[in-house]
Design a protein around this motif. Structure first.
Motif, PDB file in Angstrom:
ATOM      1  N   ASN A  44       0.839  -1.203   0.000  1.00 11.41           N
ATOM      2  CA  ASN A  44       0.000   0.000   0.000  1.00 11.41           C
ATOM      3  C   ASN A  44       0.869   1.246   0.000  1.00 11.41           C
ATOM      4  OD1 ASN A  44      -0.208  -1.230   2.834  1.00 11.41           O
ATOM      5  ND2 ASN A  44      -1.137   0.693   3.310  1.00 11.41           N
ATOM      6  N   ASP A  45       0.831   2.112   0.970  1.00 14.41           N
ATOM      7  CA  ASP A  45       1.393   3.462   0.826  1.00 14.41           C
ATOM      8  C   ASP A  45       2.888   3.518   0.479  1.00 14.41           C
ATOM      9  OD1 ASP A  45      -0.993   3.518   2.213  1.00 14.41           O
ATOM     10  OD2 ASP A  45      -0.217   4.580   3.938  1.00 14.41           O
ATOM     11  N   SER A 105       2.952   3.756   8.128  1.00 16.15           N
ATOM     12  CA  SER A 105       3.525   4.713   7.187  1.00 16.15           C
ATOM     13  C   SER A 105       4.351   5.797   7.856  1.00 16.15           C
ATOM     14  CB  SER A 105       2.411   5.353   6.368  1.00 16.15           C
ATOM     15  OG  SER A 105       2.013   4.434   5.396  1.00 16.15           O
ATOM     16  N   TRP A 305       0.056   5.340  -3.812  1.00 18.20           N
ATOM     17  CA  TRP A 305      -0.459   3.968  -3.928  1.00 18.20           C
ATOM     18  C   TRP A 305      -1.546   4.007  -5.001  1.00 18.20           C
ATOM     19  CZ3 TRP A 305      -4.264   1.808   0.269  1.00 18.20           C
ATOM     20  CH2 TRP A 305      -4.657   0.510  -0.069  1.00 18.20           C
TER      21      TRP A 305
HETATM   22  C1  FRU Z   1      -3.112   4.579   4.668  1.00 18.27           C
HETATM   23  C2  FRU Z   1      -2.777   3.846   5.946  1.00 18.27           C
HETATM   24  C3  FRU Z   1      -1.945   4.696   6.892  1.00 18.27           C
HETATM   25  C4  FRU Z   1      -1.256   3.670   7.738  1.00 18.27           C
HETATM   26  C5  FRU Z   1      -0.968   2.598   6.725  1.00 18.27           C
HETATM   27  C6  FRU Z   1      -1.000   1.196   7.256  1.00 18.27           C
HETATM   28  O1  FRU Z   1      -3.371   3.714   3.613  1.00 18.27           O
HETATM   29  O2  FRU Z   1      -3.952   3.382   6.595  1.00 18.27           O
HETATM   30  O3  FRU Z   1      -2.702   5.630   7.634  1.00 18.27           O
HETATM   31  O4  FRU Z   1      -0.105   4.152   8.343  1.00 18.27           O
HETATM   32  O5  FRU Z   1      -1.944   2.722   5.704  1.00 18.27           O
HETATM   33  O6  FRU Z   1      -0.632   0.284   6.258  1.00 18.27           O
END
Ligand code: FRU
Length: 474
Positions: A44-45, A105, A305
């Motif tokens: 993800n991020d 993140s 992402w």
């Molecule tokens: C955003 C998020 C962030 C968090 C991370 C966890 O997509 O929810 O706020 O730190 O992903 O994977």
């Protein structure tokens, strides 16, 4: 390295090796060529984006054991040109009591030849409701440093729940740091107990001891949680970016479940300021949690992402192949006539090979990775059809991204329609990869990003009197 870290190293290596072996025998139909993806499992991020000594670093939220997510760690890619990336393995494992349920993140701050990585150490407490109340989850702010992006010092817990204002839930996360004069500032996303989304600012004189400074809110409550906030200036414009959850009602009804956008900041974000209305970074189906950094040549580069959390409308078909999600192609953020615009970084030019340069109409097939530019549009309509099922069209000021078939096994994998009111259409740039499309409208004042899953590659563009080029990238 503790015993837990060693176990993680072995398990991740095995998962990655198994995936490589699987792809060598059974292929990898939707693996991207230009866009960063997880070696196996879930991404993800983007985290810790930066350029240090000429090398670009892109860390990412990584769950290698399950393509549908799980405990998060930071994977790591490096590049010298933002195109060719080398996977460097996992940099940060959830191996400490203060980050044991996820290295969440965070971002990179560079100073004196050192990369300071700040992130949220996520701990879910057994006796709490970790979604709503202050006792269910620890959101620890953690620092780890490295001189080369490869070898890391020990992690240091800097802030914990009791250091955050007491009207907040346990949802505080995603630190990003900058320096002004001799002081360091950190922005974090937060959710209050009254369900209001906001950003917090902390200050420090040494990058280690941090104190709460202030909070940033919109005039009226705007969503219940602001994730991954980012604050930067580019060409004299101050931008506060945030991924907002909980926007509901008319204006948001035809949009994604969560939004990523920005406010223009008038005044001083550290003192007295006014926020503009919220503008979306992207109007497509797949875009969340972008992060920016300043490259060594001064460009503001933005990577997101290309996916969406809690998205029930679609099942990503790559999940059955053992992986899911990718990043957007790196974009330069720039200001044109006072408006915030985005374009693919110019490093891509070196990869382009022009195959067509035509007027009015273009048809091309068989090439999965390409860029199409349509310039000098004069009519009140435009249409491009990709792989027979993804239609980009413009009429009466509205630009649409539309899949003709919504079935889960189609090119759309279940999605249907997104749009933006763009005013007069002047130009369109389409950057397509094996399973993604990014569309830049009017010099990137509006952008649409989506994943798509074609079985063959074809594009047909109609734009009377416009100049259309087709560049093969791979
Ligand atoms: C955003 C998020 C962030 C968090 C991370 C966890 O997509 O929810 O706020 O730190 O992903 O994977």
């Amino acid at each position: 390295m503790n015993a837990l870290t060693r176990d993680f190293v072995n398990l991740v290596n095995t998962a990655e090796e198994n995936q490589t072996a699987k792809e060598q025998t059974s292929g990898a139909q939707f693996r991207e060529k230009l866009h960063l993806m997880p070696p196996v499992g879930w991404l993800n991020d983007p985290n810790g984006l930066c350029q240090m000594d000429g090398v670009f670093h892109a860390f990412f939220q990584y769950s290698p054991f399950n393509a549908e997510g799980g405990v998060k760690m930071w994977g790591h890619y490096t590049s010298t040109n933002l195109i060719d990336w080398e996977y460097k393995g996992v940099s940060l494992y959830p191996d400490q009591p203060f980050d044991c349920h996820g290295v969440y993140s965070g971002s990179a701050f560079l100073e004196d030849g050192t990369m300071y990585l700040y992130y949220t150490g996520n701990v879910k407490l057994e006796d709490g409701d970790f979604d709503y109340i202050n006792t269910g989850r620890e959101a620890n702010t953690v620092l780890v440093t490295t001189k080369d992006g490869i070898h890391f010092g020990s992690k240091k817990e800097l802030l914990r729940n009791s250091d955050y204002p007491s009207d907040l839930t346990c949802h505080v996360r995603d630190p990003k740091v900058w320096k002004k004069d001799d002081t360091y500032y950190m922005i974090q996303g937060a959710r209050t107990k009254n369900d209001v989304g906001q950003a917090l600012i902390f200050e420090s004189s040494d990058k280690i001891n941090w104190h709460f400074h202030s909070r940033i809110e919109s005039e009226k409550p705007f969503g219940y949680m602001w994730e991954c906030p980012d604050y930067f200036e580019t060409d004299g414009i101050k931008i506060l970016s945030s991924s907002v959850q909980g926007l509901e009602g008319k204006e948001w009804a035809d949009r994604n479940v969560y939004q990523s956008g920005y406010f223009l900041v008038d005044g001083d974000i550290l003192d007295s300021y006014k926020l503009s209305p919220y503008h979306l970074w992207d109007y497509g189906f797949d875009y969340y949690a972008p992060q920016s950094f300043e490259a060594e040549d001064g460009r503001r580069i933005h990577i997101s992402w290309m996916g969406m959390p809690d998205c029930e409308e679609y099942t990503n078909p790559t999940t059955k192949d053992g992986w899911q999600h990718c990043f957007t192609f790196p974009r330069e953020v720039f200001i044109k006539d006072g408006k915030v615009c985005q374009k693919p970084v110019h490093e891509l030019d070196a990869k382009k090979q022009q195959l067509q340069d035509v007027q009015n109409e273009l048809t091309q097939s068989g090439c999965p990775v390409y860029e199409v530019n349509v310039d000098g549009i004069k009519e009140n309509h435009f249409q491009a059809v990709l792989s027979d099922e993804l239609i980009l069209n413009y009429e009466n000021g509205r630009f649409q991204m539309h899949f003709t078939t919504k079935s889960k096994t189609s090119v759309s994998a279940g999605r249907s329609l997104r749009y933006a009111e763009v005013g007069t259409l002047e130009n369109v740039k389409i950057l397509a990869d094996t399973s993604s499309v990014e569309v830049f409208v009017n010099d990137g004042e509006f952008v649409f990003s989506t994943r798509y899953y074609p079985n063959d590659y074809k594009i047909v563009v109609h734009s009377p009197s416009a100049h259309i080029t087709f560049d093969k990238i791979q």
